[in-house]
Design a protein around this motif. Structure first.
Motif, PDB file in Angstrom:
ATOM      1  N   LYS A 163      -5.143   9.455  -7.600  1.00 32.39           N
ATOM      2  CA  LYS A 163      -5.717   9.874  -6.314  1.00 32.39           C
ATOM      3  C   LYS A 163      -5.237   8.953  -5.202  1.00 32.39           C
ATOM      4  CE  LYS A 163      -9.940  11.976  -8.101  1.00 32.39           C
ATOM      5  NZ  LYS A 163     -11.401  11.864  -8.176  1.00 32.39           N
ATOM      6  N   ARG A 164      -5.258   7.634  -5.457  1.00 31.59           N
ATOM      7  CA  ARG A 164      -4.787   6.669  -4.447  1.00 31.59           C
ATOM      8  C   ARG A 164      -3.309   6.900  -4.142  1.00 31.59           C
ATOM      9  NH1 ARG A 164      -7.180   1.013  -6.743  1.00 31.59           N
ATOM     10  NH2 ARG A 164      -9.385   1.512  -6.484  1.00 31.59           N
ATOM     11  N   SER A 165      -2.533   7.147  -5.173  1.00 28.31           N
ATOM     12  CA  SER A 165      -1.107   7.377  -4.986  1.00 28.31           C
ATOM     13  C   SER A 165      -0.885   8.640  -4.175  1.00 28.31           C
ATOM     14  CB  SER A 165      -0.425   7.471  -6.353  1.00 28.31           C
ATOM     15  OG  SER A 165       0.925   7.796  -6.196  1.00 28.31           O
ATOM     16  N   LEU A 166      -1.629   9.701  -4.451  1.00 29.24           N
ATOM     17  CA  LEU A 166      -1.500  10.945  -3.701  1.00 29.24           C
ATOM     18  C   LEU A 166      -1.879  10.733  -2.249  1.00 29.24           C
ATOM     19  CD1 LEU A 166      -0.907  13.974  -3.743  1.00 29.24           C
ATOM     20  CD2 LEU A 166      -3.318  14.364  -4.320  1.00 29.24           C
ATOM     21  N   ARG A 167      -3.004  10.041  -2.026  1.00 27.04           N
ATOM     22  CA  ARG A 167      -3.425   9.752  -0.644  1.00 27.04           C
ATOM     23  C   ARG A 167      -2.359   8.937   0.076  1.00 27.04           C
ATOM     24  NH1 ARG A 167      -9.126   7.603  -2.387  1.00 27.04           N
ATOM     25  NH2 ARG A 167      -9.989   9.540  -3.176  1.00 27.04           N
ATOM     26  N   GLY A 168      -1.816   7.922  -0.599  1.00 32.73           N
ATOM     27  CA  GLY A 168      -0.791   7.097   0.024  1.00 32.73           C
ATOM     28  C   GLY A 168       0.451   7.908   0.352  1.00 32.73           C
ATOM     29  N   SER A 169       0.840   8.806  -0.544  1.00 29.94           N
ATOM     30  CA  SER A 169       2.013   9.644  -0.295  1.00 29.94           C
ATOM     31  C   SER A 169       1.780  10.569   0.888  1.00 29.94           C
ATOM     32  CB  SER A 169       2.341  10.483  -1.534  1.00 29.94           C
ATOM     33  OG  SER A 169       2.707   9.658  -2.600  1.00 29.94           O
ATOM     34  N   ILE A 170       0.586  11.163   0.981  1.00 29.83           N
ATOM     35  CA  ILE A 170       0.266  12.055   2.105  1.00 29.83           C
ATOM     36  C   ILE A 170       0.292  11.292   3.410  1.00 29.83           C
ATOM     37  CG2 ILE A 170      -1.583  13.453   3.141  1.00 29.83           C
ATOM     38  CD1 ILE A 170      -2.305  14.328   0.261  1.00 29.83           C
ATOM     39  N   VAL A 171      -0.295  10.096   3.406  1.00 29.92           N
ATOM     40  CA  VAL A 171      -0.325   9.283   4.632  1.00 29.92           C
ATOM     41  C   VAL A 171       1.098   8.912   5.040  1.00 29.92           C
ATOM     42  CG1 VAL A 171      -1.049   7.056   5.583  1.00 29.92           C
ATOM     43  CG2 VAL A 171      -2.668   8.430   4.291  1.00 29.92           C
ATOM     44  N   LEU A 172       1.914   8.451   4.121  1.00 29.50           N
ATOM     45  CA  LEU A 172       3.284   8.069   4.454  1.00 29.50           C
ATOM     46  C   LEU A 172       4.097   9.270   4.924  1.00 29.50           C
ATOM     47  CD1 LEU A 172       4.323   5.512   1.694  1.00 29.50           C
ATOM     48  CD2 LEU A 172       4.169   5.110   4.128  1.00 29.50           C
ATOM     49  N   SER A 173       3.940  10.400   4.267  1.00 29.82           N
ATOM     50  CA  SER A 173       4.657  11.604   4.684  1.00 29.82           C
ATOM     51  C   SER A 173       4.250  12.007   6.095  1.00 29.82           C
ATOM     52  CB  SER A 173       4.391  12.757   3.722  1.00 29.82           C
ATOM     53  OG  SER A 173       4.886  12.448   2.451  1.00 29.82           O
ATOM     54  N   SER A 174       2.945  11.923   6.384  1.00 30.10           N
ATOM     55  CA  SER A 174       2.451  12.272   7.718  1.00 30.10           C
ATOM     56  C   SER A 174       3.029  11.330   8.762  1.00 30.10           C
ATOM     57  CB  SER A 174       0.924  12.222   7.759  1.00 30.10           C
ATOM     58  OG  SER A 174       0.387  13.127   6.844  1.00 30.10           O
ATOM     59  N   ILE A 175       3.057  10.061   8.466  1.00 29.25           N
ATOM     60  CA  ILE A 175       3.588   9.076   9.419  1.00 29.25           C
ATOM     61  C   ILE A 175       5.049   9.372   9.707  1.00 29.25           C
ATOM     62  CG2 ILE A 175       4.223   6.640   9.706  1.00 29.25           C
ATOM     63  CD1 ILE A 175       1.595   5.952   8.225  1.00 29.25           C
ATOM     64  N   PHE A 176       5.832   9.631   8.675  1.00 27.96           N
ATOM     65  CA  PHE A 176       7.251   9.919   8.885  1.00 27.96           C
ATOM     66  C   PHE A 176       7.445  11.262   9.596  1.00 27.96           C
ATOM     67  CE2 PHE A 176       7.925   6.675   5.544  1.00 27.96           C
ATOM     68  CZ  PHE A 176       8.778   5.849   6.258  1.00 27.96           C
ATOM     69  N   TYR A 177       6.564  12.218   9.324  1.00 26.71           N
ATOM     70  CA  TYR A 177       6.639  13.505  10.017  1.00 26.71           C
ATOM     71  C   TYR A 177       6.414  13.312  11.508  1.00 26.71           C
ATOM     72  CZ  TYR A 177       5.532  18.301  11.331  1.00 26.71           C
ATOM     73  OH  TYR A 177       5.511  19.516  11.959  1.00 26.71           O
ATOM     74  N   VAL A 178       5.373  12.563  11.845  1.00 24.09           N
ATOM     75  CA  VAL A 178       5.070  12.294  13.262  1.00 24.09           C
ATOM     76  C   VAL A 178       6.210  11.508  13.891  1.00 24.09           C
ATOM     77  CG1 VAL A 178       3.484  11.070  14.814  1.00 24.09           C
ATOM     78  CG2 VAL A 178       2.582  12.478  12.963  1.00 24.09           C
ATOM     79  N   LEU A 179       6.751  10.516  13.198  1.00 20.18           N
ATOM     80  CA  LEU A 179       7.863   9.741  13.742  1.00 20.18           C
ATOM     81  C   LEU A 179       9.092  10.617  13.964  1.00 20.18           C
ATOM     82  CD1 LEU A 179       7.681   6.387  11.755  1.00 20.18           C
ATOM     83  CD2 LEU A 179       7.261   6.727  14.184  1.00 20.18           C
ATOM     84  N   GLY A 180       9.308  11.582  13.086  1.00 25.05           N
ATOM     85  CA  GLY A 180      10.420  12.506  13.267  1.00 25.05           C
ATOM     86  C   GLY A 180      10.252  13.360  14.507  1.00 25.05           C
TER      87      GLY A 180
END
Length: 192
Positions: A163-180
């Motif tokens: 669950k922590r890994s999934l949450r971390g992946s979602i957060v990182l993906s969101s951050i990179f999406y916004v940065l893009g």
């Protein structure tokens, strides 16, 4: 006629005379002067001199012994003289000896310290191995109910980590999406 030929053939195969059987070069030369057919048997290097590397005569042996003894004596005296000369020129002062001994003691102390460090690290390794052995004994002594309980606890911990890994992946993906998106907008603003 045939009977006379067989012993001659047998004696031709086996040497009748050798340098060792003659004992000296002089005896070999006398044997060759009496029977020249012996020269090929007694002249190994083909230079025409029989048994030149054979056993020396008693008079030659005496000369060799005397010359060898003289050479050994002269060599010994020369080595003794060189050793005395060297010991006189290299006499070490007391201070130099003390300094050399101090250096040796310092080196020895360094080696002892290194050995002590190695012993300490091996003792730590031994303690870890003993702890691992204790755990293995405890794990192998568990019954099926205990094994099931440990399995459930580990499965629960794995689920939490997933669950922590999934949450971390979602957060990182969101951050990179916004940065893009931000980088795309900024590129459009500055390029146009």
């Amino acid at each position: 006629m045939l009977l006379a030929w067989v012993p001659a053939a047998a004696s031709a195969q086996e040497p009748r005379v050798s340098c060792a059987s003659l004992g000296s070069q002089e005896a070999a030369e006398q044997a060759v002067s009496v029977d020249p057919s012996l020269l090929p048997l007694l002249d190994r290097d083909g230079d025409g001199v029989p048994c030149e590397s054979g056993v020396p005569s008693p008079s030659q042996l005496g000369v060799y012994i005397v010359v060898g003894a003289v050479l050994v004596g002269v060599g010994s005296l020369a080595l003794l003289g060189l050793q005395r000369r060297k010991s006189r020129s290299e006499e070490e002062t007391l201070e130099a000896r003390v300094a050399r001994l101090q250096g040796s003691l310092t080196d020895a102390a360094g080696v002892v310290a290194e050995i002590e460090r190695e012993v300490a690290s091996r003792q730590e390794l031994l303690a870890k191995l003993e702890e691992d052995a204790r755990r293995v004994r405890a794990l192998t002594g568990m019954d099926s109910a205990e094994v099931d309980a440990v399995t459930q606890a580990l499965n629960g911990q794995l689920a939490q980590l997933e669950k922590r890994s999934l949450r971390g992946s979602i957060v990182l993906s969101s951050i990179f999406y916004v940065l893009g998106i931000v980088s795309g907008v900024l590129t459009n603003i500055f390029v146009s």
